[in-house]
Enzyme design. Structure first.
Site, short mmCIF file in Angstrom:
data_model
loop_
_atom_site.label_atom_id
_atom_site.label_comp_id
_atom_site.label_asym_id
_atom_site.label_seq_id
_atom_site.Cartn_x
_atom_site.Cartn_y
_atom_site.Cartn_z
N ASP A 185 -71.88 2.89 -36.78
CA ASP A 185 -70.49 3.33 -36.97
C ASP A 185 -70.34 4.82 -36.70
O ASP A 185 -69.23 5.33 -36.50
CB ASP A 185 -70.05 3.08 -38.42
CG ASP A 185 -69.20 1.82 -38.57
OD1 ASP A 185 -68.54 1.43 -37.58
OD2 ASP A 185 -69.20 1.24 -39.66
N LYS A 245 -66.08 -8.59 -34.71
CA LYS A 245 -67.35 -7.92 -34.39
C LYS A 245 -68.46 -8.94 -34.18
O LYS A 245 -69.26 -8.82 -33.26
CB LYS A 245 -67.71 -6.92 -35.51
CG LYS A 245 -66.78 -5.70 -35.53
CD LYS A 245 -66.95 -4.81 -36.76
CE LYS A 245 -65.88 -3.70 -36.75
NZ LYS A 245 -65.95 -2.80 -37.92
N GLN A 296 -68.31 -2.58 -43.76
CA GLN A 296 -66.89 -2.53 -43.41
C GLN A 296 -66.10 -1.78 -44.49
O GLN A 296 -66.26 -2.05 -45.69
CB GLN A 296 -66.33 -3.96 -43.22
CG GLN A 296 -64.91 -4.02 -42.71
CD GLN A 296 -64.74 -3.51 -41.28
OE1 GLN A 296 -65.66 -3.53 -40.48
NE2 GLN A 296 -63.56 -3.02 -40.97
N1 GUN Z 1 -62.59 0.10 -41.23
C1 GUN Z 1 -61.70 0.42 -40.28
N2 GUN Z 1 -62.34 0.79 -39.13
C2 GUN Z 1 -63.66 0.69 -39.39
C3 GUN Z 1 -64.82 0.92 -38.61
O1 GUN Z 1 -64.78 1.33 -37.45
N3 GUN Z 1 -66.01 0.68 -39.24
C4 GUN Z 1 -66.09 0.26 -40.53
N4 GUN Z 1 -67.30 0.08 -41.05
N5 GUN Z 1 -65.02 0.04 -41.27
C5 GUN Z 1 -63.82 0.25 -40.71
#
Ligand code: GUN
Length: 293
Positions: free
Chosen positions: A119, A52, A96
């Site tokens: 998100d 990211k 996350q």
């Molecule tokens: N863990 C797995 N996929 C995601 C996501 O799209 N966002 C976040 N914050 N955590 C995750």
């Protein structure tokens, strides 16, 4: 059978975003800024967050990574969320997941200002999506909708089966596939651990989105000829021949399913790169205040 190249599509979209960011900045606008909060040292989470941060650079965004050890308290994490909510330079941020067991994920998600929830996990964004209002849409299902759109895959009136009912993928995926839009307008069935006959449901599907987290679950005898198969699985399976010691395994028995499909996403290189790309799209929307003023 046509392979859906998520990696190439994501690269294209990131270029489009970077061009928009360059325009914004040339006009004296603000550089979009995404923050990511990472708790602990889970291998998968480390990889995703690093990807990211890298994607932010490719898009011309500023990014900030905030790390906590796995023993951080819920109160400390909530205080950090509040600092990010209040910080005028931060356009959007993510925490996350998964979080260590002693932290209530829902408390953390609900503490995030929904206007910075890129998100799309906050109940306000989930609720707005479910009734078709502008909102941040969660990244994986949004990326899949982009793939369906960019590959010109007809969805109107089609039967779609979503395997899995997670808050992150299955539920929002079902909502988007049934939305009154293009792509959308599907008749959607959601299958899960209590579904009586998953094979029968899948055999009727024109489109299957597999998001169970069970490597190789979807077999060739569960798929009708010409179906569109979207594989969301990313299970790490030990593999001594790989430098990392593992390989990513999808939910689809790709080798045997692929010959029957009209379109299929590979793992890796299918849905994964699109997920990160969707987060970048949401960050641009947040930075330019296109959803919430
Ligand atoms: N863990 C797995 N996929 C995601 C996501 O799209 N966002 C976040 N914050 N955590 C995750």
């Amino acid at each position: 059978m046509q392979l859906i190249d998520g990696k190439a599509t994501a690269a294209q979209i990131k270029q489009e975003i970077a061009a928009q960011v360059a325009q914004i900045m040339a006009a004296g606008g603000k550089q979009p800024h995404l923050a990511a909060v990472l708790v602990g040292h889970d291998g998968g989470s480390e990889t995703y967050v690093a990807a990211k941060v890298k994607a932010c650079a490719e898009c011309g965004f500023k990014s900030t990574l905030i790390r906590f050890e796995a023993d951080v308290t819920e109160a400390e994490l909530l205080a950090q969320v509040e600092r990010l909510n209040q910080d005028p330079d931060i356009d959007g941020f993510i925490v996350q997941l998964p979080l260590p067991r002693h932290i209530n994920e829902q408390h953390v998600i609900e503490a995030i200002d929904y206007r910075k929830d890129v998100d799309g996990f906050h109940p306000i964004n989930v609720g707005r999506m479910s009734i078709g209002l502008p909102c941040f849409i969660s990244a994986t299902p949004n990326g899949i909708m982009d793939l369906l759109s960019r590959y010109g895959i007809e969805t109107s009136g089609k039967k779609a089966v979503v395997l899995g009912r997670s808050n992150i993928v299955g539920r929002p995926m079902a909502t988007l596939l049934m939305q009154k839009a293009n792509p959308g307008d599907c008749t959607v069935t959601v299958c899960h651990s209590h579904t009586k006959d998953i094979r029968k449901e899948c055999l009727e599907a024109d489109i299957i989105v597999a998001a169970l987290g069970q490597p190789g679950f979807l077999k060739a005898d569960m798929v009708k000829e010409g179906a569109v198969i979207i594989d969301v699985g990313t299970t790490r399976v030990p593999d001594a021949s790989k430098k990392s010691g593992f390989r990513l395994c999808g939910d689809v028995d790709f080798e045997n399913v692929a010959p029957k499909c009209s379109f299929i996403t590979p793992v890796p290189g299918g849905v994964g790169p699109m997920t990160i790309c969707s987060l970048m799209k949401n960050t641009l929307l947040a930075g330019t205040k296109q959803i919430y003023k």
